[in-house]
Structure formats: structure tokens, C-alpha cells
Design an enzyme around this catalytic site. Structure first.
Site, PDB file in Angstrom:
ATOM      1  N   SER A  20       0.827  -1.214   0.000  1.00  0.00           N
ATOM      2  CA  SER A  20       0.000   0.000   0.000  1.00  0.00           C
ATOM      3  C   SER A  20       0.858   1.259   0.000  1.00  0.00           C
ATOM      4  CB  SER A  20      -0.930   0.003   1.225  1.00  0.00           C
ATOM      5  OG  SER A  20      -1.870  -1.031   1.157  1.00  0.00           O
ATOM      6  N   ARG A 118     -14.352  -5.882 -10.814  1.00  0.00           N
ATOM      7  CA  ARG A 118     -14.473  -5.269  -9.487  1.00  0.00           C
ATOM      8  C   ARG A 118     -15.207  -3.929  -9.572  1.00  0.00           C
ATOM      9  NH1 ARG A 118      -8.399  -5.962  -7.239  1.00  0.00           N
ATOM     10  NH2 ARG A 118      -7.887  -7.475  -8.850  1.00  0.00           N
ATOM     11  N   SER A 162     -13.644   2.114   2.895  1.00  0.00           N
ATOM     12  CA  SER A 162     -12.585   1.707   1.972  1.00  0.00           C
ATOM     13  C   SER A 162     -11.496   2.758   1.941  1.00  0.00           C
ATOM     14  CB  SER A 162     -13.167   1.518   0.556  1.00  0.00           C
ATOM     15  OG  SER A 162     -12.153   1.489  -0.413  1.00  0.00           O
ATOM     16  N   GLN A 164      -9.128   2.782  -0.221  1.00  0.00           N
ATOM     17  CA  GLN A 164      -8.910   3.124  -1.621  1.00  0.00           C
ATOM     18  C   GLN A 164      -9.865   4.217  -2.069  1.00  0.00           C
ATOM     19  OE1 GLN A 164      -9.211  -0.505  -3.862  1.00  0.00           O
ATOM     20  NE2 GLN A 164      -7.437  -1.447  -2.879  1.00  0.00           N
ATOM     21  N   ASP A 310      -7.617  -7.836   4.422  1.00  0.00           N
ATOM     22  CA  ASP A 310      -6.763  -8.710   3.619  1.00  0.00           C
ATOM     23  C   ASP A 310      -6.392  -9.993   4.348  1.00  0.00           C
ATOM     24  OD1 ASP A 310      -6.737  -6.955   1.479  1.00  0.00           O
ATOM     25  OD2 ASP A 310      -4.913  -5.939   2.127  1.00  0.00           O
ATOM     26  N   ARG A 341     -13.908 -14.061  -2.129  1.00  0.00           N
ATOM     27  CA  ARG A 341     -13.075 -14.725  -1.121  1.00  0.00           C
ATOM     28  C   ARG A 341     -13.878 -15.493  -0.081  1.00  0.00           C
ATOM     29  NH1 ARG A 341      -8.234 -10.197  -0.442  1.00  0.00           N
ATOM     30  NH2 ARG A 341      -7.175 -10.779  -2.393  1.00  0.00           N
ATOM     31  N   ARG A 384      -3.915 -13.844  -2.215  1.00  0.00           N
ATOM     32  CA  ARG A 384      -4.182 -14.092  -0.788  1.00  0.00           C
ATOM     33  C   ARG A 384      -4.604 -15.543  -0.556  1.00  0.00           C
ATOM     34  NH1 ARG A 384      -1.468  -9.822   1.057  1.00  0.00           N
ATOM     35  NH2 ARG A 384      -2.304  -7.874   0.264  1.00  0.00           N
TER      36      ARG A 384
END
Length: 425
Positions: A20, A118, A162, A164, A310, A341, A384
Site C-alpha cells: 500500500s 471489481r 474503503s 482506496q 486482507d 473470497r 491471498r
């Protein structure tokens, strides 16, 4: 790749630089005046995409060493129009959309088959409120950004917690006509505001908000990138689960908005010590020592999710080796990552003998304080999940065959070698 069981995890290691922070160092350095020297750069598929993107847009980036870069700034509004392939890097695509909102020209952002599905409308919508012209493709990539010289500062409370999204808005705010404020219901990682402050931007942080003032110029001379906590997390969980383990990870970033997994593991009874804690380049850094221990079940709810989003796949494995029933809720965001996930974790771990059931927004795990059987697990191209499968291998009784193992290169190219170096058999 087949990962065999480990008798213990023992040793002293360092992990690559924080992904990041590496992304942000290149992006903000490219917007600066003069040069930015980046030490400890975490080179991976994702961060290389950011380097390549800045080169495409007219900022020169020199490779001084594998973990060192020199970024020659193009200036706050100096990027040139073009098409950028963001690869698999969602962080790059979302942050760059905010950066480009205040540039001149037309920019197209594309990505690979994992990035394209996404959600991107969550970033485009607030930028449009600021006066930016951002088009998505049915809410996804490719994106087209037509830069505006007349962005408006706004105050906004995003629906999704978020970092981001927050970062994209703050970066657009650098070129706005007044202050830009993001109000957060749940705090998210704060690397962007820390780095902007270091670059000379006026940043005001409250208990639940952050504000940036318009910037005339950025000057970010040096960035020291600490070790990536998310890259260390698989080693932490493996050492906590495998009896006899004694593992130390040095020079690790321990920003409190990134280390929710530590709180969860300690609540489960893990023996983890953080020492030599210090500040480096505006970020907290420390050394972590972890010893194996018997774990007990716990629940993770929505308010904790942003601090370990994550690492939630690894929480499932830790819960599988704990005594009692654990539950994750409030994590629907996991369904729109590189893979769904929730499904990849539950399907993959169930194949290894773990008692896990998917929920709409998380999963339930019935812990058994014994090693999972082992077997085969596919990453489905998700880095991941590939690391989760490898950790399941060292903690299992029979080993795990990891399919699509090379996905780890997206964030941690040397992961398997490092894991093998500390695994005693």
C-alpha cells in the site's frame, strides 16, 4: 506446488516493503516537484503496475535497486493523457482515478480479467460530485477519465469503508477549489493522508474524518517503506498454529489501522510480542515475535473488518485450529475482491477437512485443536488465497497441493522460498 507439513516455524526474517505504501510513494512522488527517493520498495506484480503506469503518463521512474526507486516528479498537474493497463492492481486503478480527475486530457484505465469485474462506480460517483468526468463500463473497468481544471471540494461520507475510495477522493481534492473532507463510519488505513502530510499538504484529521486543502505543489523527498504486515500475516498465523514455533519478523509496519489481525490473534490466545517499536517516515515500525500456543474461538464483526480485510482468509484457518466456534460477519466486501473470497475460502478449506460454512457476509468455523488433513486447494488466481493454501499446507497433517501457486507474485514473489526457509521438517 506442494507444501509439506512443518514440525515448527523457526527463525528471523524480513518481508518485502508494504504494498500500500509502495503504491502511494510512486503515485505521490510522480505528482511532486523534484525527486522522491523510495527505499524498501515492495516490488511485486501490483506495484510494478504502478511504476509502469507513471512511466506511461510521463513521470520518469528509475530502478536504483530491486527495493529502491528514484521518482522524478512531473508536477501536480503534469501527467500526460494516455491509456494505462492497471493489471491486477485495484489500489492503482482506484487511486489513479482520483489523481487523474484533476489532470488535463483524457485517460483510459484498463485491467486484467480479475480487476475488470471489481466495482468502480463507488469511486466514480463521488468524483463526479466534485465535477470530474468519469465513465465506467456498467460500473466496472475500463474507465475513462476526462480531467477537469474546475474540481469542487466536497464533504462526503462514503457508504463503503474503503481506504482506496477515501484516498481517491483526497487525491482529487489536491486540485479542488476548496477543502475536501471524507467522513468515515469505520476508520480505514491512513497511509495516504500520512504521506500527503509529509509532502507538505495541509491535512486535518479528526476522530472520524480527514480533510485536505488544495495544494500548490508537493515535495516528497524520501520515503522509507516498512515491511508489509499483510505479507507477514501468513507467517504469523502459521507460527501461532504449529507447535514448537518461535519466529521473529523484523522491521515490520505496525500502523494500528493495519494490524487488526494482531488484536484478533491475541484475543484467541496467541503469544505475540511487538518490540523495538519506532517511527520511520511517519509510519510505526516494529519487530514481532510469535510463539505457538493453544487458540480459542472468537468472533470478528463489521467494525473490525477494515483493519484486517486482507487477512480475513487467514483468520478462517486460525479459527479452524482453535477450540470452539468462530464467526465472521459484516465482511460482504470479500465477495468483490480478486475472487469471491468467502466462496474460495470456504470451498478451499472444506476440501482440506476444515469445518467451515459460508454466510452472505462472512463464514462460520467450527474449530478443532488439531491439524487439518490436507489435500488440494486452488487459489483461483488470487494471491491471498494462494498464501492461505500454503499456510494450510505447513499446518496440515498430510500437506497441501497449491494450484495456481504463482498468483503469489502479485504481492509477494518470494513467499514460498521464505516460508520454506523457516519451516523445520
Amino acid at each position: 506446488m506442494r507444501v509439506e507439513p512443518a514440525a515448527a516455524l523457526v527463525g528471523h526474517v524480513v518481508v518485502p516493503g508494504d504494498k500500500s505504501i509502495s503504491h502511494r510513494a510512486v503515485l505521490i512522488g510522480a505528482l511532486g516537484e523534484g525527486d522522491t527517493s523510495v527505499h524498501g520498495f515492495g516490488r511485486s506484480g501490483d506495484t510494478q503496475a504502478t511504476v509502469d503506469a507513471m512511466r506511461t503518463l510521463g513521470a520518469e521512474v528509475e530502478d536504483v535497486a530491486d527495493d529502491e526507486l528514484l521518482v522524478h516528479g512531473a508536477g501536480l498537474r503534469g501527467l500526460r493523457a494516455g491509456t494505462v493497463d492497471c493489471g491486477n492492481a485495484g489500489t492503482l486503478m482506484r487511486l489513479l482515478t482520483g489523481v487523474l480527475a484533476g489532470q488535463e486530457g483524457e485517460f483510459t484505465l484498463t485491467g486484467d480479467e480479475s480487476l475488470t469485474p471489481r466495482p468502480m462506480e463507488r469511486v466514480a460517483a463521488p468524483l463526479r460530485r466534485m465535477g470530474a468526468d468519469v465513465e465506467t463500463t456498467d460500473g466496472h473497468a475500463p474507465l475513462v477519465v476526462r480531467g477537469s481544471g474546475a474540481l469542487r471540494g466536497i464533504e462526503i461520507q462514503p457508504e463503503v469503508a474503503s481506504a482506496q475510495l477515501k484516498s481517491a477522493i483526497l487525491l482529487a481534492g489536491l486540485n479542488a477549489d476548496g477543502p475536501t473532507t471524507v467522513v468515515e463510519r469505520i476508520p480505514t488505513r491512513d497511509h495516504t493522508e500520512r504521506m500527503l502530510e509529509a509532502a507538505g499538504v495541509r491535512v486535518r484529521r479528526g476522530a472520524s474524518s480527514v480533510t485536505v486543502e488544495p495544494a500548490g505543489a508537493l515535495r516528497l523527498e524520501e520515503v522509507s517503506v516498512p515491511g508489509d504486515f499483510s505479507s507477514a500475516a501468513p507467517l504469523l498465523v502459521a507460527a501461532a498454529l504449529v507447535p514448537g514455533s518461535d519466529l521473529t519478523i523484523h522491521d515490520l509496519g505496525v500502523n494500528p489501522r493495519r494490524t487488526g489481525l494482531l488484536d484478533v490473534l491475541e484475543r484467541m490466545g496467541a503469544r505475540i510480542t511487538v518490540y523495538n517499536r519506532r517511527r520511520a517516515g511517519g509510519e510505526w515500525v516494529g519487530d514481532l515475535e510469535v510463539h505457538s500456543s493453544e487458540l480459542t474461538a472468537t468472533d470478528v464483526a463489521a467494525e473490525e473488518v477494515p483493519r484486517l480485510v486482507d487477512e480475513l482468509p487467514l483468520f478462517a484457518l486460525a479459527a479452524a485450529g482453535a477450540r470452539g466456534d468462530s464467526r465472521l460477519t459484516g465482511a460482504a466486501e470479500l465477495r468483490v475482491k480478486e475472487t469471491d473470497r468467502i466462496e474460495t475460502v470456504t470451498t478451499g478449506l472444506r476440501a482440506l477437512g476444515v469445518h467451515i460454512r459460508a454466510r452472505d457476509d462472512g463464514f462460520d468455523v467450527r474449530g478443532v485443536p488439531a491439524r487439518p488433513t490436507g489435500g488440494r486447494m486452488s487459489s483461483d488466481g488470487d494471491h491471498r488465497i494462494a498464501m492461505l493454501a500454503a499456510v494450510a499446507g505447513v499446518t496440515s497433517r498430510e500437506g497441501v497441493e497449491v494450484r495456481d501457486a504463482d498468483a503469489v507474485a502479485i504481492s509477494f514473489p518470494g513467499f514460498f522460498d521464505l516460508l520454506d526457509s523457516v519451516s523445520r521438517r
